[in-house]
Write a protein that holds these residues in place. Structure first.
Motif, PDB file in Angstrom:
ATOM      1  N   LEU A  78      40.443  38.960  38.536  1.00 54.14           N
ATOM      2  CA  LEU A  78      39.281  37.751  38.485  1.00 54.14           C
ATOM      3  C   LEU A  78      38.154  38.339  39.242  1.00 54.14           C
ATOM      4  CD1 LEU A  78      41.900  35.007  39.440  1.00 54.14           C
ATOM      5  CD2 LEU A  78      40.998  35.462  37.405  1.00 54.14           C
ATOM      6  N   VAL A  79      37.111  38.230  38.475  1.00 53.26           N
ATOM      7  CA  VAL A  79      35.798  38.636  38.982  1.00 53.26           C
ATOM      8  C   VAL A  79      34.963  37.481  39.152  1.00 53.26           C
ATOM      9  CG1 VAL A  79      33.670  40.143  38.265  1.00 53.26           C
ATOM     10  CG2 VAL A  79      36.184  40.744  37.628  1.00 53.26           C
ATOM     11  N   CYS A  80      34.165  37.485  40.451  1.00 52.85           N
ATOM     12  CA  CYS A  80      33.432  36.509  40.879  1.00 52.85           C
ATOM     13  C   CYS A  80      32.293  36.597  40.041  1.00 52.85           C
ATOM     14  CB  CYS A  80      32.808  36.596  42.282  1.00 52.85           C
ATOM     15  SG  CYS A  80      31.799  35.417  43.094  1.00 52.85           S
ATOM     16  N   GLU A  81      31.624  35.496  39.580  1.00 59.22           N
ATOM     17  CA  GLU A  81      30.587  35.258  38.820  1.00 59.22           C
ATOM     18  C   GLU A  81      29.043  35.496  39.521  1.00 59.22           C
ATOM     19  OE1 GLU A  81      30.452  31.074  37.285  1.00 59.22           O
ATOM     20  OE2 GLU A  81      31.812  31.874  35.379  1.00 59.22           O
ATOM     21  N   GLU A  82      29.185  35.278  40.736  1.00 60.16           N
ATOM     22  CA  GLU A  82      27.851  35.318  41.515  1.00 60.16           C
ATOM     23  C   GLU A  82      27.878  36.757  42.186  1.00 60.16           C
ATOM     24  OE1 GLU A  82      27.377  32.535  44.401  1.00 60.16           O
ATOM     25  OE2 GLU A  82      28.121  30.973  43.229  1.00 60.16           O
ATOM     26  N   THR A  83      28.819  37.416  42.419  1.00 54.98           N
ATOM     27  CA  THR A  83      28.741  38.938  43.137  1.00 54.98           C
ATOM     28  C   THR A  83      29.062  39.927  42.189  1.00 54.98           C
ATOM     29  OG1 THR A  83      30.715  38.730  44.198  1.00 54.98           O
ATOM     30  CG2 THR A  83      28.716  37.936  45.481  1.00 54.98           C
ATOM     31  N   GLY A  84      30.072  39.606  41.272  1.00 51.51           N
ATOM     32  CA  GLY A  84      30.489  40.537  40.256  1.00 51.51           C
ATOM     33  C   GLY A  84      31.466  41.600  40.916  1.00 51.51           C
ATOM     34  N   LEU A  85      32.135  41.164  41.932  1.00 47.74           N
ATOM     35  CA  LEU A  85      33.316  41.982  42.703  1.00 47.74           C
ATOM     36  C   LEU A  85      34.585  41.390  42.127  1.00 47.74           C
ATOM     37  CD1 LEU A  85      31.697  42.078  46.220  1.00 47.74           C
ATOM     38  CD2 LEU A  85      31.753  43.836  44.524  1.00 47.74           C
ATOM     39  N   ARG A  86      35.465  42.154  42.330  1.00 48.25           N
ATOM     40  CA  ARG A  86      37.062  41.865  42.008  1.00 48.25           C
ATOM     41  C   ARG A  86      37.898  41.665  43.147  1.00 48.25           C
ATOM     42  NH1 ARG A  86      39.195  45.808  38.051  1.00 48.25           N
ATOM     43  NH2 ARG A  86      37.404  45.050  36.830  1.00 48.25           N
ATOM     44  N   HIS A  87      38.096  40.656  43.236  1.00 48.28           N
ATOM     45  CA  HIS A  87      38.934  40.440  44.711  1.00 48.28           C
ATOM     46  C   HIS A  87      40.573  39.682  44.367  1.00 48.28           C
ATOM     47  CE1 HIS A  87      34.831  39.512  46.397  1.00 48.28           C
ATOM     48  NE2 HIS A  87      35.362  40.486  47.317  1.00 48.28           N
ATOM     49  N   TYR A  88      40.738  39.519  43.330  1.00 45.61           N
ATOM     50  CA  TYR A  88      42.057  38.689  43.014  1.00 45.61           C
ATOM     51  C   TYR A  88      42.468  39.314  41.573  1.00 45.61           C
ATOM     52  CZ  TYR A  88      40.714  35.232  46.526  1.00 45.61           C
ATOM     53  OH  TYR A  88      40.293  34.509  47.523  1.00 45.61           O
ATOM     54  N   TYR A  89      43.828  39.378  41.654  1.00 47.72           N
ATOM     55  CA  TYR A  89      44.818  40.022  40.436  1.00 47.72           C
ATOM     56  C   TYR A  89      45.884  38.648  40.135  1.00 47.72           C
ATOM     57  CZ  TYR A  89      42.559  44.538  40.753  1.00 47.72           C
ATOM     58  OH  TYR A  89      41.543  45.496  40.841  1.00 47.72           O
ATOM     59  N   THR A  90      46.138  38.514  39.012  1.00 49.34           N
ATOM     60  CA  THR A  90      47.116  37.209  38.685  1.00 49.34           C
ATOM     61  C   THR A  90      47.732  37.740  37.485  1.00 49.34           C
ATOM     62  OG1 THR A  90      47.616  35.161  38.345  1.00 49.34           O
ATOM     63  CG2 THR A  90      45.425  35.779  37.633  1.00 49.34           C
ATOM     64  N   ALA A  91      48.787  37.196  37.162  1.00 55.32           N
ATOM     65  CA  ALA A  91      49.592  37.409  35.564  1.00 55.32           C
ATOM     66  C   ALA A  91      49.415  36.013  35.049  1.00 55.32           C
ATOM     67  CB  ALA A  91      51.135  37.750  35.938  1.00 55.32           C
ATOM     68  N   LYS A  92      49.005  36.259  33.621  1.00 51.46           N
ATOM     69  CA  LYS A  92      48.815  35.200  32.821  1.00 51.46           C
ATOM     70  C   LYS A  92      49.427  35.246  31.621  1.00 51.46           C
ATOM     71  CE  LYS A  92      45.198  35.108  29.589  1.00 51.46           C
ATOM     72  NZ  LYS A  92      43.890  34.670  29.061  1.00 51.46           N
ATOM     73  N   ASN A  93      50.188  34.297  30.986  1.00 53.04           N
ATOM     74  CA  ASN A  93      50.953  34.089  29.757  1.00 53.04           C
ATOM     75  C   ASN A  93      49.999  34.129  28.627  1.00 53.04           C
ATOM     76  OD1 ASN A  93      52.663  33.547  27.714  1.00 53.04           O
ATOM     77  ND2 ASN A  93      53.944  32.542  28.836  1.00 53.04           N
ATOM     78  N   THR A  94      49.759  34.945  27.936  1.00 58.60           N
ATOM     79  CA  THR A  94      48.820  34.992  26.833  1.00 58.60           C
ATOM     80  C   THR A  94      49.121  34.258  25.428  1.00 58.60           C
ATOM     81  OG1 THR A  94      49.820  36.961  25.918  1.00 58.60           O
ATOM     82  CG2 THR A  94      47.904  37.343  27.470  1.00 58.60           C
ATOM     83  N   MET A  95      50.158  33.801  25.604  1.00 58.80           N
ATOM     84  CA  MET A  95      50.741  32.879  24.399  1.00 58.80           C
ATOM     85  C   MET A  95      50.477  31.323  24.809  1.00 58.80           C
ATOM     86  SD  MET A  95      52.320  34.854  22.210  1.00 58.80           S
ATOM     87  CE  MET A  95      53.392  34.126  21.107  1.00 58.80           C
ATOM     88  N   ASN A  96      50.454  30.942  25.958  1.00 57.26           N
ATOM     89  CA  ASN A  96      49.934  29.595  26.668  1.00 57.26           C
ATOM     90  C   ASN A  96      48.516  29.692  26.629  1.00 57.26           C
ATOM     91  OD1 ASN A  96      52.832  29.154  26.063  1.00 57.26           O
ATOM     92  ND2 ASN A  96      53.147  29.214  28.252  1.00 57.26           N
ATOM     93  N   THR A  97      48.108  30.530  27.014  1.00 57.46           N
ATOM     94  CA  THR A  97      46.531  30.534  27.641  1.00 57.46           C
ATOM     95  C   THR A  97      45.598  31.491  26.884  1.00 57.46           C
ATOM     96  OG1 THR A  97      47.113  31.552  29.672  1.00 57.46           O
ATOM     97  CG2 THR A  97      46.923  29.212  29.571  1.00 57.46           C
ATOM     98  N   PRO A  98      45.491  31.440  25.646  1.00 57.43           N
ATOM     99  CA  PRO A  98      44.714  32.596  25.021  1.00 57.43           C
ATOM    100  C   PRO A  98      43.327  32.878  25.508  1.00 57.43           C
ATOM    101  CG  PRO A  98      44.941  30.769  23.330  1.00 57.43           C
ATOM    102  CD  PRO A  98      45.807  30.336  24.641  1.00 57.43           C
ATOM    103  N   ASP A  99      42.584  31.733  25.932  1.00 60.87           N
ATOM    104  CA  ASP A  99      41.100  31.653  26.369  1.00 60.87           C
ATOM    105  C   ASP A  99      41.139  32.334  27.973  1.00 60.87           C
ATOM    106  OD1 ASP A  99      42.510  29.678  27.120  1.00 60.87           O
ATOM    107  OD2 ASP A  99      40.882  28.185  27.286  1.00 60.87           O
ATOM    108  N   LYS A 100      40.235  32.751  28.175  1.00 58.43           N
ATOM    109  CA  LYS A 100      39.862  33.110  29.330  1.00 58.43           C
ATOM    110  C   LYS A 100      40.151  32.334  30.452  1.00 58.43           C
ATOM    111  CE  LYS A 100      36.947  37.119  28.817  1.00 58.43           C
ATOM    112  NZ  LYS A 100      35.434  37.994  29.333  1.00 58.43           N
ATOM    113  N   LEU A 101      40.451  32.622  31.728  1.00 61.16           N
ATOM    114  CA  LEU A 101      40.817  31.997  32.857  1.00 61.16           C
ATOM    115  C   LEU A 101      39.601  31.772  33.571  1.00 61.16           C
ATOM    116  CD1 LEU A 101      44.254  33.421  34.465  1.00 61.16           C
ATOM    117  CD2 LEU A 101      43.793  31.148  33.277  1.00 61.16           C
ATOM    118  N   ARG A 102      39.295  30.738  34.273  1.00 61.50           N
ATOM    119  CA  ARG A 102      38.178  30.306  35.159  1.00 61.50           C
ATOM    120  C   ARG A 102      38.456  29.565  36.457  1.00 61.50           C
ATOM    121  NH1 ARG A 102      33.227  26.845  35.113  1.00 61.50           N
ATOM    122  NH2 ARG A 102      31.642  28.121  36.024  1.00 61.50           N
ATOM    123  N   LEU A 103      38.808  30.202  37.429  1.00 59.23           N
ATOM    124  CA  LEU A 103      39.295  29.674  38.645  1.00 59.23           C
ATOM    125  C   LEU A 103      38.467  29.519  39.949  1.00 59.23           C
ATOM    126  CD1 LEU A 103      42.559  31.172  38.609  1.00 59.23           C
ATOM    127  CD2 LEU A 103      42.220  28.969  37.559  1.00 59.23           C
TER     128      LEU A 103
END
Length: 96
Positions: free
Chosen positions: A42-67
């Motif tokens: 997960l990359v911050c939109e404002e700074t462009g730094l990656r602080h978080y990692y997570t696992a995502k089910n690609t079958m249920n959520t094919p679009d990009k996460l935005r948290l």
């Protein structure tokens, strides 16, 4: 400050402790062979730094996460967008 929980006591200010903790957390969510879940960064939109990692089910959520998560660099909550993990370990290079 000393971390307790086993026979070995590790000071939390040890120089390599932060990278060890991150690698242990990533190993807990590493993908299995037949698993539909993918590890994404997960990359911050404002700074462009990656602080978080997570696992995502690609079958249920094919679009990009935005948290909306906490950014320790800016010290406030910002929007984080999904990107590839991109550490070079998960990607299969095409054969020549």
């Amino acid at each position: 400050m000393v971390r307790r929980g086993s026979r070995v006591q590790i000071p939390t200010t040890a120089p390599g402790l932060q990278s060890l903790i991150v690698s242990v957390k990533l190993n807990r969510i590493m993908a299995k062979k037949g698993d539909k879940r993918k590890i994404v960064g997960l990359v911050c939109e404002e700074t462009g730094l990656r602080h978080y990692y997570t696992a995502k089910n690609t079958m249920n959520t094919p679009d990009k996460l935005r948290l909306r998560k906490y950014n320790p660099f800016l010290r406030r909550h910002t929007w984080y967008v999904e990107t590839k993990k991109n550490l070079g370990r998960n990607e299969v290079k095409p054969k020549k």
